[in-house]
Design a protein around this motif. Sequence first.
Motif, PDB file in Angstrom:
ATOM      1  N   TYR A 212      46.642 -20.069 -44.646  1.00 19.57           N
ATOM      2  CA  TYR A 212      46.173 -19.665 -43.314  1.00 19.57           C
ATOM      3  C   TYR A 212      46.402 -18.185 -43.025  1.00 19.57           C
ATOM      4  O   TYR A 212      46.393 -17.772 -41.858  1.00 19.57           O
ATOM      5  N   GLU A 215      43.537 -16.466 -40.964  1.00 23.56           N
ATOM      6  CA  GLU A 215      43.425 -17.000 -39.607  1.00 23.56           C
ATOM      7  C   GLU A 215      44.573 -16.510 -38.723  1.00 23.56           C
ATOM      8  O   GLU A 215      44.365 -16.109 -37.563  1.00 23.56           O
ATOM      9  N   TRP A 238      39.285 -23.756 -34.875  1.00 25.25           N
ATOM     10  CA  TRP A 238      38.682 -23.303 -36.119  1.00 25.25           C
ATOM     11  C   TRP A 238      37.814 -24.417 -36.713  1.00 25.25           C
ATOM     12  O   TRP A 238      38.031 -25.601 -36.430  1.00 25.25           O
TER      13      TRP A 238
END
Length: 282
Positions: A212, A215, A238
């Motif tokens: 991640y 993100e 997301w």
Amino acid sequence: MASGNKDFKYRQIINLALKAIRIVVHTAIICLAVWIICWMLVCDRFTVNGPSMMPTFQTGERIWVNKTIMGARIYRKFDFDSAGLSCFRMPGFRHLKEGDIVVFNYPQGWEKGKIGFKINYVFCKRCLGCPGDTIRIAGGKYINNGHPVSSVPDHFQDILSKMPDSLARQRGVVLHAMAFKRTGWTIKDFGPLPIPAKGSVIRLDPVNRAVYKKEIEYETGMPIKEIKDSVYRFTGNWYFVGGDNMLDSRDSRYFGLVPEDFIVGVVSKNKCGGEPSGDRPE
């Protein structure tokens, strides 16, 4: 007397002409305003470019994008040179669901390996994983929350499932899941990958930091190595998107997850004719 009548009639003609011009101008302004409002809040047209959504859409086909389903995106700032996006959404009818075909801004930013907003650079893909879902690929076939994803046509999934890796490479298929390099995932065997929802919390162990990274850095604006916390709470929703043509589609397997703010709208099932407007999604 005759001259006075002529002047009066002349003034009448001039007044009528000016009145007609005002009506035409006002009508044009109203029509333009209605068109702008419709374009901003209701729908837009795009042209499919590329084979990634075959057989659902062929390259060159024109599609309607409905902005009212999840609510039209309204920009707060028009500084599109920065990586971030400041916007809000109008009230919509529902959230995205698995199987919706969406048009969205490509999430790969100007800086390599980072998510960033690019105006006028959009893709068309199918939503395969929503916030809170867990997506995986087993033997070349999509699985969401333990169930096969029925919205993706079986044809290309079956081909990918049966195709030897050596033949896939010869045909130019990129097997490595590029967005998740440190996991060893491929487009045949991928995940499981939990899709972050707003408010969801993950442990910041080495694996999650790698998976991640983009993100978290997009949401915080900080390099992940500078985040010392042991857990992270996501601030946005997301999505995982994929092309129906699994053999030839640049999608979340390669560029990662798509933030909700990047989604333009949901593609209508009805195709449209006429000249295209808007950008050309892959």
